[in-house]
Structure formats: structure tokens, C-alpha cells
Motif scaffolding. Structure first.
Motif, PDB file in Angstrom:
ATOM      1  N   GLY A   3       0.782  -1.228   0.000  1.00  0.00           N
ATOM      2  CA  GLY A   3       0.000   0.000   0.000  1.00  0.00           C
ATOM      3  C   GLY A   3       0.814   1.277   0.000  1.00  0.00           C
ATOM      4  N   ARG A   4       2.130   1.164   0.209  1.00  0.00           N
ATOM      5  CA  ARG A   4       2.982   2.345   0.247  1.00  0.00           C
ATOM      6  C   ARG A   4       3.671   2.545  -1.107  1.00  0.00           C
ATOM      7  NH1 ARG A   4       3.917   3.659   5.737  1.00  0.00           N
ATOM      8  NH2 ARG A   4       3.457   1.936   7.158  1.00  0.00           N
ATOM      9  N   ASP A  21      -2.963   6.424  -9.855  1.00  0.00           N
ATOM     10  CA  ASP A  21      -1.873   5.510  -9.542  1.00  0.00           C
ATOM     11  C   ASP A  21      -0.616   6.271  -9.157  1.00  0.00           C
ATOM     12  OD1 ASP A  21      -0.784   6.415 -11.919  1.00  0.00           O
ATOM     13  OD2 ASP A  21      -0.768   4.454 -12.904  1.00  0.00           O
ATOM     14  N   GLY A  22       0.471   5.522  -8.975  1.00  0.00           N
ATOM     15  CA  GLY A  22       1.713   6.148  -8.545  1.00  0.00           C
ATOM     16  C   GLY A  22       2.257   7.159  -9.528  1.00  0.00           C
ATOM     17  N   GLY A  23       1.965   6.969 -10.815  1.00  0.00           N
ATOM     18  CA  GLY A  23       2.376   7.950 -11.811  1.00  0.00           C
ATOM     19  C   GLY A  23       1.674   9.276 -11.602  1.00  0.00           C
ATOM     20  N   ASP A  24       0.375   9.228 -11.342  1.00  0.00           N
ATOM     21  CA  ASP A  24      -0.378  10.450 -11.041  1.00  0.00           C
ATOM     22  C   ASP A  24       0.158  11.102  -9.770  1.00  0.00           C
ATOM     23  OD1 ASP A  24      -2.378  10.196 -13.156  1.00  0.00           O
ATOM     24  OD2 ASP A  24      -3.146   8.509 -12.007  1.00  0.00           O
ATOM     25  N   ALA A  25       0.429  10.272  -8.756  1.00  0.00           N
ATOM     26  CA  ALA A  25       0.923  10.804  -7.487  1.00  0.00           C
ATOM     27  C   ALA A  25       2.242  11.543  -7.683  1.00  0.00           C
ATOM     28  CB  ALA A  25       1.091   9.671  -6.473  1.00  0.00           C
ATOM     29  N   ALA A  26       3.127  10.973  -8.524  1.00  0.00           N
ATOM     30  CA  ALA A  26       4.413  11.621  -8.771  1.00  0.00           C
ATOM     31  C   ALA A  26       4.228  12.950  -9.496  1.00  0.00           C
ATOM     32  CB  ALA A  26       5.304  10.689  -9.587  1.00  0.00           C
ATOM     33  N   LEU A  27       3.344  12.974 -10.494  1.00  0.00           N
ATOM     34  CA  LEU A  27       3.105  14.204 -11.252  1.00  0.00           C
ATOM     35  C   LEU A  27       2.488  15.293 -10.383  1.00  0.00           C
ATOM     36  CD1 LEU A  27       1.748  12.764 -14.630  1.00  0.00           C
ATOM     37  CD2 LEU A  27       3.898  13.992 -14.287  1.00  0.00           C
ATOM     38  N   LEU A  55       1.756  14.023  -4.761  1.00  0.00           N
ATOM     39  CA  LEU A  55       0.879  13.550  -3.687  1.00  0.00           C
ATOM     40  C   LEU A  55       1.651  12.593  -2.785  1.00  0.00           C
ATOM     41  CD1 LEU A  55      -2.369  12.712  -5.715  1.00  0.00           C
ATOM     42  CD2 LEU A  55      -1.870  14.801  -4.422  1.00  0.00           C
ATOM     43  N   PRO A  56       1.588  12.763  -1.467  1.00  0.00           N
ATOM     44  CA  PRO A  56       2.257  11.821  -0.566  1.00  0.00           C
ATOM     45  C   PRO A  56       1.552  10.472  -0.579  1.00  0.00           C
ATOM     46  CG  PRO A  56       0.938  13.386   0.682  1.00  0.00           C
ATOM     47  CD  PRO A  56       0.909  13.852  -0.747  1.00  0.00           C
ATOM     48  N   GLY A  57       2.303   9.439  -0.254  1.00  0.00           N
ATOM     49  CA  GLY A  57       1.741   8.097  -0.230  1.00  0.00           C
ATOM     50  C   GLY A  57       1.041   7.786   1.080  1.00  0.00           C
ATOM     51  N   LYS A  58       0.348   6.647   1.094  1.00  0.00           N
ATOM     52  CA  LYS A  58      -0.308   6.191   2.314  1.00  0.00           C
ATOM     53  C   LYS A  58       0.749   5.919   3.380  1.00  0.00           C
ATOM     54  CE  LYS A  58      -3.774   3.911  -0.541  1.00  0.00           C
ATOM     55  NZ  LYS A  58      -4.309   2.598  -0.967  1.00  0.00           N
ATOM     56  N   PRO A  59       0.404   6.165   4.646  1.00  0.00           N
ATOM     57  CA  PRO A  59      -0.924   6.354   5.230  1.00  0.00           C
ATOM     58  C   PRO A  59      -1.534   7.748   5.090  1.00  0.00           C
ATOM     59  CG  PRO A  59       0.712   6.388   6.951  1.00  0.00           C
ATOM     60  CD  PRO A  59       1.446   6.042   5.681  1.00  0.00           C
ATOM     61  N   ASP A  60      -0.887   8.656   4.359  1.00  0.00           N
ATOM     62  CA  ASP A  60      -1.536   9.926   4.042  1.00  0.00           C
ATOM     63  C   ASP A  60      -2.729   9.637   3.127  1.00  0.00           C
ATOM     64  OD1 ASP A  60      -1.913  12.494   2.313  1.00  0.00           O
ATOM     65  OD2 ASP A  60      -0.604  13.142   3.949  1.00  0.00           O
ATOM     66  N   PRO A  61      -3.845  10.320   3.304  1.00  0.00           N
ATOM     67  CA  PRO A  61      -5.039  10.013   2.511  1.00  0.00           C
ATOM     68  C   PRO A  61      -5.089  10.685   1.142  1.00  0.00           C
ATOM     69  CG  PRO A  61      -5.571  11.684   4.128  1.00  0.00           C
ATOM     70  CD  PRO A  61      -4.127  11.282   4.392  1.00  0.00           C
ATOM     71  N   LEU A  82      -4.132  10.028  -1.948  1.00  0.00           N
ATOM     72  CA  LEU A  82      -4.570   9.291  -3.133  1.00  0.00           C
ATOM     73  C   LEU A  82      -6.077   9.019  -3.134  1.00  0.00           C
ATOM     74  CD1 LEU A  82      -1.482   8.912  -3.607  1.00  0.00           C
ATOM     75  CD2 LEU A  82      -2.012   6.625  -4.457  1.00  0.00           C
ATOM     76  N   PRO A  83      -6.645   8.420  -2.075  1.00  0.00           N
ATOM     77  CA  PRO A  83      -8.098   8.219  -2.110  1.00  0.00           C
ATOM     78  C   PRO A  83      -8.877   9.531  -2.123  1.00  0.00           C
ATOM     79  CG  PRO A  83      -7.195   7.566   0.028  1.00  0.00           C
ATOM     80  CD  PRO A  83      -6.035   7.767  -0.895  1.00  0.00           C
ATOM     81  N   LEU A  84      -8.343  10.580  -1.498  1.00  0.00           N
ATOM     82  CA  LEU A  84      -9.021  11.881  -1.561  1.00  0.00           C
ATOM     83  C   LEU A  84      -9.026  12.426  -2.980  1.00  0.00           C
ATOM     84  CD1 LEU A  84      -7.793  13.668   1.705  1.00  0.00           C
ATOM     85  CD2 LEU A  84     -10.116  12.870   1.201  1.00  0.00           C
ATOM     86  N   GLU A  85      -7.943  12.242  -3.708  1.00  0.00           N
ATOM     87  CA  GLU A  85      -7.895  12.685  -5.101  1.00  0.00           C
ATOM     88  C   GLU A  85      -8.883  11.890  -5.954  1.00  0.00           C
ATOM     89  OE1 GLU A  85      -6.932  14.455  -8.773  1.00  0.00           O
ATOM     90  OE2 GLU A  85      -6.829  15.134  -6.682  1.00  0.00           O
ATOM     91  N   ALA A  86      -8.998  10.589  -5.689  1.00  0.00           N
ATOM     92  CA  ALA A  86      -9.971   9.780  -6.423  1.00  0.00           C
ATOM     93  C   ALA A  86     -11.392  10.272  -6.153  1.00  0.00           C
ATOM     94  CB  ALA A  86      -9.838   8.310  -6.037  1.00  0.00           C
ATOM     95  N   ALA A  87     -11.713  10.552  -4.883  1.00  0.00           N
ATOM     96  CA  ALA A  87     -13.044  11.059  -4.540  1.00  0.00           C
ATOM     97  C   ALA A  87     -13.292  12.410  -5.208  1.00  0.00           C
ATOM     98  CB  ALA A  87     -13.189  11.170  -3.022  1.00  0.00           C
ATOM     99  N   ARG A  88     -12.277  13.260  -5.236  1.00  0.00           N
ATOM    100  CA  ARG A  88     -12.419  14.569  -5.889  1.00  0.00           C
ATOM    101  C   ARG A  88     -12.755  14.397  -7.370  1.00  0.00           C
ATOM    102  NH1 ARG A  88     -10.124  17.972  -9.143  1.00  0.00           N
ATOM    103  NH2 ARG A  88      -8.385  16.558  -9.600  1.00  0.00           N
TER     104      ARG A  88
END
Length: 243
Positions: free
Chosen positions: A60-61, A159-165, A168-174, A176-182
Motif C-alpha cells: 500500500g505504500r 496511480d503512482g504515476g499520477d501521485a508523482a506528477l 501527492l504523498p503516499g499512504k498512510p496519508d489520505p 490518493l483516495p481523496l484525489e480519487a473522490a475529488r
């Protein structure tokens, strides 16, 4: 014991951590990590445990965070190195690169399967008007979901590619799921998350999501814990958001 229920009268979207929850990739990830870490650990520490170590420190990290977390758990460190480090470099970047190459080699050679219960749940949610999102810490998350033939079951995928661009910090920071909900246009208070890692469950709690569902053996901190997604019962239909 009451049934584990997703009640769509109060939930408009469900965000899934795809790795090990929708796609049968957790075993492949764990095996790749074991191969890489055991080489590094030889003469330094006991071998990597594909169940406990993988679930607690890596699953998950983001890849590099997983390297750092696991090595720290053994009282070890490695030089950070550079993003261009090759798979033989004894650095954080080198270990991460070695793991990613090995895992993607497995994907190319053997393909990726999706869990039937997860596919059935995604269909059920969408048929009842819920929006669905996927998140993956992997840089190749979209590629893996596509290889499993389930990309069409998600309204969005982060995904991790979006997070890098997006930095976005990885889990346990929220993040990624917050971006998906947005992207889904549904607030966290009306969104459920489905996770299979302790870091993911913690991210769901921190993000203020309506419901955090965990797959066994993970359970601590989740609103619901099930052994298989086929145990979940979906009730109701999605109600429109108030203007």
C-alpha cells in the motif's frame, strides 16, 4: 453477527485500492520484494517475511517509502541514491528499481488476474448508481489494471504515476483516495474505501471517509472487515446529491 453492508442511501462512491483487492497482484509484489530484500539482507538480518513484513511495511505504500520503512524496521539504512540507479545499486532507488523490474517481468510473462468477487462487487455497485474509483501506489497501476481487463469498471484511477506528477504523498496519508473522490465528484463523507493494507486503512480514517472496509487479515481501525469481498451486501441505490 450482522451482515457487512454497503448502504448506498448514504454512500455515492466506492474507492478501491486495486493491488491485492481487485487485482491478484499482492503475491507477485511480495515475491518480488522478497527476492530483492533477501539479497540485500544476506549477512545483515533475517530474510524478508512475505506475509508479516510485506503487509506491515510495504503493501500500500509507494515503492521507495516501502524500502525505507522495511529497512528501518530491521535497524538498517541504505543510501538514497538517484532515480537513475540501476537494479544492482545497493541504494533505496536501486532496490526499488530492482523490485519494479522483477514485478513487471512477472506481469508481462504471466499476466494479471482479477478477483471474481471484486469484479462482481464493482458491477453491482455500478448497476445501483454508485461511482467507482481505483487507487494504486504503483507507478504501473493503470497498466496492471488494464492487463487484468477491469479498467472499464472504474470511473477514475489514481496511480503512482499520477501521485508523482501531482506530488501527492503516499499512504498512510489520505491524498490518493481523496484525489480519487475529488475526481468522482463525491465528498469523502459519502465515499467508502476498500483497503487491504494497514497503511490504507489508516489513510481511510485520516481522510474522513464514510466507511473503511478492510480485507483480512487487516482489520484494526476499519469500519467493516471481511475475508472476501463476496461477503459484502450492497443495499439501496445512490441518491442524488443535494444542490
Amino acid at each position: 453477527m450482522s451482515e457487512p453492508v454497503i448502504d448506498l442511501s448514504g454512500i455515492g462512491a466506492v474507492v478501491f485500492d486495486t493491488d491485492g483487492t481487485v487485482t491478484d497482484t499482492a503475491r507477485g509484489h511480495a515475491a518480488a520484494w522478497k527476492h530483492v530484500f533477501d539479497g540485500f539482507l544476506r549477512g545483515r538480518s533475517a530474510p524478508f517475511d512475505v506475509r508479516e513484513d510485506y503487509l506491515r511495511y510495504v503493501h500500500g505504500r509507494p515503492r521507495l517509502d516501502g524500502v525505507r520503512e522495511f529497512l528501518a524496521s530491521r535497524g538498517l539504512t541504505a543510501p538514497e541514491g538517484e532515480p537513475g540507479d540501476g537494479p544492482d545499486a545497493p541504494t533505496v532507488h536501486g532496490l526499488g528499481r530492482a523490485k519494479e523490474l522483477l514485478f513487471m517481468e512477472q506481469v508481462e510473462r504471466h499476466g494479471v488476474a482479477a478477483f471474481p468477487a471484486a469484479v462482481a462487487l464493482l458491477h453491482e455497485l455500478r448497476n445501483r448508481g454508485a461511482r467507482t474509483g481505483g487507487v494504486s501506489a504503483s507507478l504501473h497501476g493503470r497498466r496492471v489494471v488494464t492487463a487484468a481487463g477491469v479498467l472499464h469498471l472504474f470511473d477514475t484511477l489514481v496511480d503512482g504515476g499520477d501521485a508523482a506528477l501531482m506530488n501527492l504523498p503516499g499512504k498512510p496519508d489520505p491524498a490518493l483516495p481523496l484525489e480519487a473522490a475529488r475526481r468522482l465528484g463525491v465528498p469523502p463523507v459519502r465515499t467508502a474505501v476498500v483497503e487491504s493494507s494497514p497503511a490504507g486503512v489508516e489513510a481511510g480514517r485520516k481522510g474522513g471517509f464514510a466507511l473503511v472496509i478492510a480485507l483480512a487479515p487487516v482489520s484494526e481501525g476499519a469500519g467493516l472487515a471481511v475475508r472476501d469481498l463476496g461477503e459484502l451486501v450492497v443495499r439501496g441505490r445512490v441518491l442524488p446529491l443535494s444542490p
